[in-house]
Design a protein around this motif. Structure first.
Motif, PDB file in Angstrom:
ATOM      1  N   GLY A 261       1.306   3.744  -6.396  1.00 29.00           N
ATOM      2  CA  GLY A 261       0.000   3.651  -5.674  1.00 29.00           C
ATOM      3  C   GLY A 261      -0.836   2.949  -6.952  1.00 29.00           C
ATOM      4  O   GLY A 261      -2.019   2.762  -6.432  1.00 29.00           O
TER       5      GLY A 261
ATOM      6  N   ASP B 158       1.097  -1.041   0.154  1.00 28.95           N
ATOM      7  CA  ASP B 158       0.108   0.000  -0.012  1.00 28.95           C
ATOM      8  C   ASP B 158       1.051   1.117   0.099  1.00 28.95           C
ATOM      9  O   ASP B 158       1.532   1.578   0.986  1.00 28.95           O
ATOM     10  CB  ASP B 158      -0.969  -0.029   1.294  1.00 28.95           C
ATOM     11  N   TYR B 159       1.032   2.098  -1.155  1.00 26.64           N
ATOM     12  CA  TYR B 159       1.966   2.927  -1.265  1.00 26.64           C
ATOM     13  C   TYR B 159       1.822   4.143  -0.292  1.00 26.64           C
ATOM     14  O   TYR B 159       2.809   4.631   0.527  1.00 26.64           O
ATOM     15  CB  TYR B 159       1.604   3.505  -2.552  1.00 26.64           C
ATOM     16  N   SER B 160       0.645   4.334   0.177  1.00 27.94           N
ATOM     17  CA  SER B 160       0.412   5.408   1.203  1.00 27.94           C
ATOM     18  C   SER B 160       0.542   4.865   2.719  1.00 27.94           C
ATOM     19  O   SER B 160       0.764   5.802   3.602  1.00 27.94           O
ATOM     20  CB  SER B 160      -1.084   5.905   1.109  1.00 27.94           C
ATOM     21  N   ASN B 161       0.693   3.506   3.010  1.00 25.42           N
ATOM     22  CA  ASN B 161       0.829   3.212   4.222  1.00 25.42           C
ATOM     23  C   ASN B 161       1.816   1.950   4.423  1.00 25.42           C
ATOM     24  O   ASN B 161       1.511   1.432   5.634  1.00 25.42           O
ATOM     25  CB  ASN B 161      -0.670   2.755   4.717  1.00 25.42           C
TER      26      ASN B 161
ATOM     27  N   TYR C  32       9.844   9.508   4.843  1.00 24.61           N
ATOM     28  CA  TYR C  32       9.128   8.701   3.893  1.00 24.61           C
ATOM     29  C   TYR C  32      10.044   7.536   3.396  1.00 24.61           C
ATOM     30  O   TYR C  32      11.167   7.578   3.429  1.00 24.61           O
ATOM     31  CB  TYR C  32       8.799   9.571   2.745  1.00 24.61           C
TER      32      TYR C  32
END
Length: 548
Positions: free
Chosen positions: A218, A154-157, A243
């Motif tokens: 994502g 999951d790119y965001s998480n 990040y």
């Protein structure tokens, strides 16, 4: 006078006397007291002889009549090893592959890997995957989970939910298996949320099965199926402090081979997006476990801003290891869809002027460095049945010094003296001899591949490779130095019957053996001249072109 004075002994003298008596007693008794002692031991000692195993595979083509084509003539596959399309019920297509991964320089498919890169020597378990980088190789296991790779990466998480996987200032590579459906994917993660500074990285992934998908932003991108079974993906990442970045490729086929090349820091593409001064210092592969307890295999360390910031190629193979020598299933390995009855490597019974054939052998030294020779043996030829056109050709060629009538003609065979042969280092393993490229002034503008031998088949056999001061008839050393362990290289062998030959070869036969021989490099001051217990092994495989 006291009692003590009468005895004439002080207490000190009494004690001294008792001590003297004690020492004398101990000396006489031999064992009534213990000496100081100590013991050191080393148990379970073992000496095991090392191994030197030369594995040979090949791809053979023939430019002649294509079986089952009603007389069509063209360049086509004869046989190959490995050719794992072959099973008990059918024959292989004659093109070199290992469990579906294509390595052949022949055929319409452009391979990502060539035959020298076949993972011939490894012994990974069935649930392991074979990784090579430089001169090193590893067997790895995937990390696993019940999520799909899209949910897992999951790119965001990703960093928050997979903190055990990320490593500060490190680019991490691993395989991920979805235990719910068995799908396998390749994942790359750069850096850690806790690291100081961001970074930049560029990756190229070659050999991805067509139809696979990739995510690095994502969005899951899918590759449409097409005529090329392999895809190439590129990714350029730039991330800030706090990040991570990376991507996932999948699903992979059951059988695959992937090549990764990477550039970091000053060599990465996204310099304009770079916002922090952080750098990637290390590249590693994770094996098994869940991240925190995974085995760490460091491929490169000490990367910096100015240099040492390119890594590759890293290869990951789903299958590895091939048989050799007596392990080969002969004659099955010589058979294919086009030639289901073939019993030798080279076996053609209707060769005509203009026909040609080629074999590219790829050689792999397992376990230890070695010297390698090509060998030739058991050469013979005969004239077969004399035909009228052949008799006329023999009489014409003989002139005044030879037979003048049919009854005087003796045909011992002329095929080998007419077949032209080239042996060379096939650097790109593509089954083609690349000669020097010259301009109109006959100046070499691009050097071709290095020839080992050029001449006739008879010269090749009778003067067997008397090159490079090699006095051993029957062998020519391939390269003057040791070949490193696990490093593959290719040797091309091409034969051609010129169209100018005419009738003199009608019905003639030529028989010969080709093979390869290796010796250890270590403690070997006179390579090629040592006498082993069983002598030099008989060269294999054999070849017998027999035109009619």
């Amino acid at each position: 006078m006291s009692k003590q004075d009468k005895l004439g002994l002080s207490r000190r003298r009494v004690l001294a006397s008792m001590g003297a008596i004690g020492v004398a007693s101990a000396g006489a008794g031999l064992g009534t007291t213990a000496y100081f002692s100590d013991e050191e031991s080393f148990t379970g000692n073992t000496l095991t002889a090392g191994e030197l195993d030369l594995k040979v595979d090949w791809q053979q083509t023939y430019n002649g009549p294509i079986p089952g084509s009603d007389g069509e003539v063209g360049d086509h596959a004869v046989n190959a090893y490995p050719d794992t399309a072959m099973d008990d019920q059918s024959y292989g297509d004659g093109l070199q592959d290992l469990d579906g991964v294509h390595y052949s320089g022949a055929g319409e498919t452009e391979p990502v890997f060539d035959a020298a890169e076949i993972p011939a020597c490894c012994d990974c378990e069935d649930d392991e995957y074979y990784v090579t980088y430089g001169d090193e190789s590893y067997c790895i296991e995937p990390l696993s989970g019940e999520e799909s790779v899209e949910d897992f990466y999951d790119y965001s998480n990703f960093a928050a939910q997979n903190g055990d996987i990320t490593r500060a200032d490190t680019s991490v590579i691993f395989l991920y298996e979805n235990t719910a459906n068995g799908e396998l994917s390749l994942v790359v993660v750069n850096d850690d949320q806790e690291a100081n500074g961001g970074g930049v990285a560029s990756y190229t992934l070659e050999g991805a099965p067509n139809g696979s998908g990739f995510t690095g932003t994502g969005d899951w991108q899918e590759q449409d199926d097409g005529p090329d079974p392999y895809s190439e993906w590129t990714a350029d990442w730039a991330w800030q402090e706090g990040y991570t970045d990376g991507g996932a490729l999948g699903p992979l086929n059951d059988e695959f081979a992937i090549r990764l090349s990477a550039a970091f820091n000053g060599a990465a593409a996204e310099q304009s997006r770079r916002e922090d001064d952080g750098i990637v210092e290390e590249v590693m592969i994770l094996s098994g476990g869940s991240g925190q307890d995974s085995d760490e295999i460091v491929l490169e360390s000490g990367l910096d801003e100015s240099e040492n910031n390119e890594v590759g190629p890293v290869t990951i193979h789903s299958s590895c290891g091939i048989d050799s020598g007596s392990e080969l299933d002969v004659p099955a390995v010589f058979q294919s869809e086009n030639y289901p009855d073939q019993e030798h490597l080279v076996e053609f019974t209707d060769v005509k002027p203009g026909d040609s054939g080629e074999i590219t052998f790829s050689l792999h030294l397992c376990d230890n460095p070695g010297y390698v020779w090509m060998t030739a043996a058991n050469f013979s030829q005969n004239g077969g049945t004399l035909t009228e056109p052949e008799i006329d050709a023999i009489l014409d060629q003989a002139g005044n010094d030879g037979p003048t009538t049919v009854d005087e003609v003796e045909d011992s065979g002329h095929l080998a003296e007419k077949v032209e042969v080239t042996v060379w280092y096939d650097e790109d393993c593509n089954n083609v001899y690349d000669e020097d490229e010259v301009n109109e002034q006959d100046e070499v503008v691009e050097e071709g591949e290095e020839a080992i031998f050029e001449g006739t088949l008879q010269e090749l056999m009778e003067n067997t490779f008397e090159l490079e001061n090699d006095e051993d008839e029957g062998m020519v050393q391939l390269g003057a130095d040791c070949y490193p362990a696990r490093a593959g290289f290719c040797i091309g062998f091409e034969w051609e019957v010129p169209t100018s030959v005419g009738n003199i070869i009608q019905g003639d036969e030529a028989h010969f053996d080709l093979g390869f021989y290796t010796e250890q490099c270590r403690h070997n001051d006179d390579p090629g001249n040592s006498t082993a217990e069983n002598g030099t092994p008989t060269p294999t495989p054999t070849g017998t072109p027999t035109p009619e």
